[in-house]
Scaffold this active site. Structure first.
Site, mmCIF file in Angstrom:
data_model
loop_
_atom_site.group_PDB
_atom_site.id
_atom_site.type_symbol
_atom_site.label_atom_id
_atom_site.label_comp_id
_atom_site.label_asym_id
_atom_site.label_seq_id
_atom_site.Cartn_x
_atom_site.Cartn_y
_atom_site.Cartn_z
ATOM 1 N N ARG A 73 18.374 -52.378 -37.810
ATOM 2 C CA ARG A 73 19.137 -53.586 -37.508
ATOM 3 C C ARG A 73 19.675 -54.131 -38.818
ATOM 4 N NH1 ARG A 73 17.824 -54.794 -32.218
ATOM 5 N NH2 ARG A 73 15.649 -54.581 -31.570
ATOM 6 N N GLY A 105 25.083 -56.041 -30.306
ATOM 7 C CA GLY A 105 25.315 -56.235 -31.739
ATOM 8 C C GLY A 105 26.098 -55.077 -32.343
ATOM 9 N N ASP A 128 18.002 -53.272 -21.982
ATOM 10 C CA ASP A 128 18.196 -54.582 -21.326
ATOM 11 C C ASP A 128 19.289 -54.548 -20.253
ATOM 12 O OD1 ASP A 128 16.336 -55.428 -23.106
ATOM 13 O OD2 ASP A 128 17.639 -56.761 -24.239
ATOM 14 N N ARG A 163 -7.209 -62.020 -8.852
ATOM 15 C CA ARG A 163 -6.573 -62.629 -10.018
ATOM 16 C C ARG A 163 -5.072 -62.801 -9.837
ATOM 17 N NH1 ARG A 163 -9.896 -59.029 -14.394
ATOM 18 N NH2 ARG A 163 -11.441 -60.623 -14.880
ATOM 19 N N GLU A 223 10.767 -61.663 -21.217
ATOM 20 C CA GLU A 223 10.320 -62.318 -22.467
ATOM 21 C C GLU A 223 11.179 -63.523 -22.859
ATOM 22 O OE1 GLU A 223 10.809 -59.595 -25.773
ATOM 23 O OE2 GLU A 223 12.798 -59.030 -25.080
#
Ligand code: F6P
Length: 343
Positions: A73, A105, A128, A163, A223
């Site tokens: 990056r 990007g 993504d 749970r 996230e």
């Protein structure tokens, strides 16, 4: 022709399949050669390149995750300060065209180079799935498969222990992985960045399940998810050295809130980079290969300033400007469809 390629940004299953397809198509259909710059834009700035041959080594990378060229990056300001160096390096190496393979990007950097006269054809990549103008990016299917497998596995242990299980998946700005893995895995709630969540509503949804006799709940969280303003305390995180947003573990934050508000036993699993590692699914291998073949052809047809894109069943080309104009977010209607099965 002498073509250069590079992979930049987060790695993604299928990158090697694209490189292989570019090299093999350039060689077999046009007699052209391909070089690869190492570690993304940094390799181009530092003129670190390797010759890629149409041989059995390149053939074998089809199955391998990651990228044989390495990736990296870079802050956009550092890149834009290096235009002269990049242009000189490309000219000295006799490069006729550049194929950057990357996400938002990388494609923005590709557009900037194209605007400055560099012959560029981009290949969209990201787990993504948020590149505009293409139905799917390769790597997404693999990430969804990994995340779905995790959700599947959590059902049995969640039920055994009664749970609430939170599964945090990747998705910085968009919730495609969460949406698809949540729907495929039969999650009882899905939280995505596009739709700020109400923690009360999530708790009520879990309480309803337990009141109805169900003894567990699964919640898939992207996230980048954030609460509706004013509904709970929340620190949105900061920005890293590349200008990307950082996060504070929204899965754990939601899990703690549910535990405090309902008293249920809650566990959080953060899948992280497992979603990006390993061998690509068959779908991603095929899509990545089609993108690579198409990019090599686009370069030889001198269709520069474009990216290859999947639209319906067809791989086509769109202006790189369209690809970077906005992010492809989850439409409200798609989230509403998933909501029908919450609880
Ligand atoms: O952009 C792809 C992606 O996997 C995002 O989903 C995630 O937020 C980010 O990369 C993680 O980046 P890094 O590998 O730098 O931790």
């Amino acid at each position: 022709m002498r073509i250069a390629t590079l992979t930049s940004g987060g790695d993604c299953p299928g990158l090697n399949a694209v490189i292989r397809a570019i090299v093999r198509t350039a060689s077999s259909e046009y007699g052209s050669t391909v070089v690869g710059y190492e570690d993304g834009w940094i390799g181009l700035m530092e003129d670190r390149r390797v010759q890629l041959y149409d041989d059995e080594n390149i053939d074998r990378v089809l199955l391998r995750g990651g990228t044989m060229l390495g990736t990296g990056r870079i802050h956009p300001d550092i890149l834009t300060a290096s235009l002269d160096r990049i242009q000189d390096n490309l000219a000295d190496a006799g490069i006729d065209a550049l194929i950057p393979i990357g996400g938002e990007g990388t494609l923005k950097a590709g557009k900037w180079l194209a605007d400055n006269g560099v012959p560029v054809v981009g290949v969209p990549k990201t787990i993504d799935n948020d590149v505009n103008g293409t139905d799917f990016t390769f790597g997404f299917d693999t990430a969804v498969a990994v995340a779905t497998d995790a959700v599947d596995r959590l059902h049995t242990t969640a039920e055994s222990h009664q749970r609430v299980m939170i599964v945090e998946v990747m998705g910085r700005h968009v919730g495609w992985i969460a949406l698809h893995a949540g729907m495929a895995g039969g999650a009882h709630y899905i939280v995505i960045p596009e739709e700020p969540f109400d923690i009360n509503e999530i708790c009520k949804s879990m309480e309803r399940r337990f009141q109805m006799g169900e003894k567990y709940g699964i919640i898939v969280v992207a996230e980048g998810a954030a609460p509706k303003e004013g509904t709970m305390e929340f620190d949105a995180g900061g920005v890293d050295q590349f200008g990307h947003q950082t996060f504070n573990g929204i899965g754990q934050i939601i899990g703690d809130e549910i535990k405090n508000r309902t008293g249920y036993d809650v566990r959080t699993t953060v899948l992280g980079h497992i979603q990006r590692g390993g061998t690509p699914t068959a779908y991603d291998r095929v899509l990545a290969t089609r993108y690579g073949v198409h990019a090599a052809r686009a370069v030889h047809e001198r269709d520069f300033g474009t990216i290859v894109a999947l639209q319906g069943e067809r791989v086509t080309r769109i202006p790189i400007d369209d690809a970077v104009a906005e992010l492809k977010v989850v439409p409200e209607g798609r989230y509403r469809t998933a909501r029908a099965l919450f609880g």
